[in-house]
Motif scaffolding. Structure first.
Motif, PDB file in Angstrom:
ATOM      1  N   THR A  67       0.839  -1.209   0.000  1.00  0.00           N
ATOM      2  CA  THR A  67       0.000   0.000   0.000  1.00  0.00           C
ATOM      3  C   THR A  67       0.871   1.256   0.000  1.00  0.00           C
ATOM      4  O   THR A  67       0.591   2.218  -0.715  1.00  0.00           O
ATOM      5  CB  THR A  67      -0.921  -0.002   1.244  1.00  0.00           C
ATOM      6  N   THR A 135      -5.086 -10.631  -6.507  1.00  0.00           N
ATOM      7  CA  THR A 135      -5.444 -11.540  -5.424  1.00  0.00           C
ATOM      8  C   THR A 135      -6.954 -11.616  -5.211  1.00  0.00           C
ATOM      9  O   THR A 135      -7.470 -12.659  -4.808  1.00  0.00           O
ATOM     10  CB  THR A 135      -4.763 -11.047  -4.129  1.00  0.00           C
ATOM     11  N   ASP A 163       2.291  -4.439  -9.682  1.00  0.00           N
ATOM     12  CA  ASP A 163       1.996  -4.956  -8.349  1.00  0.00           C
ATOM     13  C   ASP A 163       2.130  -6.485  -8.408  1.00  0.00           C
ATOM     14  O   ASP A 163       1.389  -7.149  -9.134  1.00  0.00           O
ATOM     15  CB  ASP A 163       0.567  -4.553  -7.963  1.00  0.00           C
ATOM     16  N   SER A 184       4.620  -7.246  -0.816  1.00  0.00           N
ATOM     17  CA  SER A 184       4.922  -7.325   0.608  1.00  0.00           C
ATOM     18  C   SER A 184       5.188  -8.783   0.982  1.00  0.00           C
ATOM     19  O   SER A 184       4.926  -9.692   0.199  1.00  0.00           O
ATOM     20  CB  SER A 184       3.818  -6.682   1.442  1.00  0.00           C
ATOM     21  N   LYS A 187       2.864 -12.749   1.856  1.00  0.00           N
ATOM     22  CA  LYS A 187       2.213 -13.620   0.885  1.00  0.00           C
ATOM     23  C   LYS A 187       3.183 -14.729   0.472  1.00  0.00           C
ATOM     24  O   LYS A 187       3.399 -15.635   1.237  1.00  0.00           O
ATOM     25  CB  LYS A 187       1.636 -12.791  -0.238  1.00  0.00           C
TER      26      LYS A 187
END
Ligand SMILES: *Cc1c(COP(=O)(O)O)cnc(C)c1O
Length: 354
Positions: A67, A135, A163, A184, A187
């Protein structure tokens, strides 16, 4: 007990041992301007480049989350506007963040079974923004699709930003074919949340320096200047960087992980396709994700399956947004062992037989 939730997701069991080691080795109080920390950063970045096949001349930065990367890209790499191709919630949120900073930013939403067309890209966009693995909808853009967009960006001069939050460290990505990649660690890295990674091409850094935006603590130019000395602009999540380094050191190259995940997801999709009551949400094999699978069925069966799975010690991911009741999601992330998938398929077989 396994969780198939696509984030925060199953962590590697070795995390427990790494946490103890971090405590015992004094990392939790290590000064972030000291030589010990900068050596850790140097090693972690080198290991990321080796294990994930990131070009040596690309730059790696630590952020707090994906984010935050949305905001950094809008602040530091966008002059007038970005253009977003999206088909799910994360891509859409990215556009929202971009528009809050640059109202001229715009987007185009495409369907789950569709591959976005490069001709949609306007000539005046500074950034072209795509979500390689969405996702929320369990879709994925293949290498060829990303390449077509990249080629168009080469003509217009835009930077292609991708992304890869739910595919970085799971899929073998062709980093050379885009300017910015980010994600990030909660995951595919099999780690607890609290760290983001921002990977930039030399072209992206040149653009940031040309724009010269320095109005924020996380302005890309400031991050770049600090990173030349393997430092961050602020006190970073040293524990997470340490964990990342340990996770990477203990893992094989991305090519092998990618191959394993592909084979495993193939088995899952085949099971779903042969099944009378479950089906993949995404019908087109070309747009389906490798790392996140959305399974569609009657809402009552979805609920029953989640319950049965929970009783067997398996947590399924909930459906997202529009598909909250009619789907569940399964993370096909590297930290989940094959035995977890064997158990999952057993539950899915039994539930339908009932
Ligand atoms: C999870 C996710 C994000 C958000 O990640 P944070 O670490 O919570 O910021 C963004 N994009 C995609 C595709 C995701 O899967």
């Amino acid at each position: 007990m396994y969780t198939f939730n696509p984030g925060p997701s199953q962590v590697y069991p070795a995390i427990r041992q790494y946490l103890t080691a971090a405590f015992d080795e004094g990392w939790l109080s290590a000064p972030h301007r000291g030589e010990r920390f900068t050596a850790l950063v140097r090693q972690t970045v080198a290991e990321l480049k080796t294990k994930l096949n990131i070009p040596q001349d690309y730059f790696v930065f630590f952020t707090s989350s994906a984010t935050e990367c949305w905001e950094i890209l809008a602040q530091s790499l966008t002059k007038q506007r970005s253009f977003h191709l999206y088909n799910g919630s994360f891509g859409e949120k990215w556009l929202d963040y971009a528009q809050a900073i640059h109202p001229a930013s715009s987007g185009h939403q495409f369907g789950l079974e569709e591959v976005p067309d490069a001709s949609l890209i306007p000539a005046d966009a500074d950034l072209v923004c795509i979500t390689q693995n969405e996702t929320s909808t369990a879709t994925q853009l293949r290498d060829g699709a990303v390449l077509n967009l990249f080629n168009r960006c080469q003509q217009t001069g835009a930077l292609l930003c991708v992304d890869v939050t739910s595919s970085l460290a799971g899929i073998h990505l062709k980093h050379i074919k885009a300017d910015v990649w980010y994600g990030s660690v909660q995951k595919c890295f099999g780690m607890p949340a609290g760290l983001g990674l921002l990977i930039c091409s030399p072209r992206a850094i040149a653009r940031a320096r040309e724009i010269g935006e320095k109005g924020h603590y996380n302005s890309l130019v400031s991050m770049y200047e600090k990173m030349l000395n393997h430092q961050t602009t602020h006190t970073p999540n040293v524990l997470a960087i340490y964990l990342l380094c340990r996770v990477l050191l203990d893992r094989g190259p991305i090519k092998a992980i990618d191959q394993h995940l592909r084979e495993r997801v193939q088995r899952l999709y085949q099971f779903l396709e042969e099944h009378p009551q479950f089906q993949p949400l995404v019908q087109n094999p070309e747009t389906r994700s490798t790392t996140v699978v959305a399974v569609q069925a009657a809402p009552a069966l979805i609920e029953e399956t989640k319950k049965r799975a929970a009783a067997a010690g398996l947590t399924l991911g909930s459906g997202y947004g529009h598909w909250a009741k009619s789907t569940f999601r399964i993370a096909n992330f590297p930290a989940l062992p094959d035995v977890a998938f064997d158990q999952l398929l057993q539950v899915l077989s039994a539930v339908s037989a009932a």
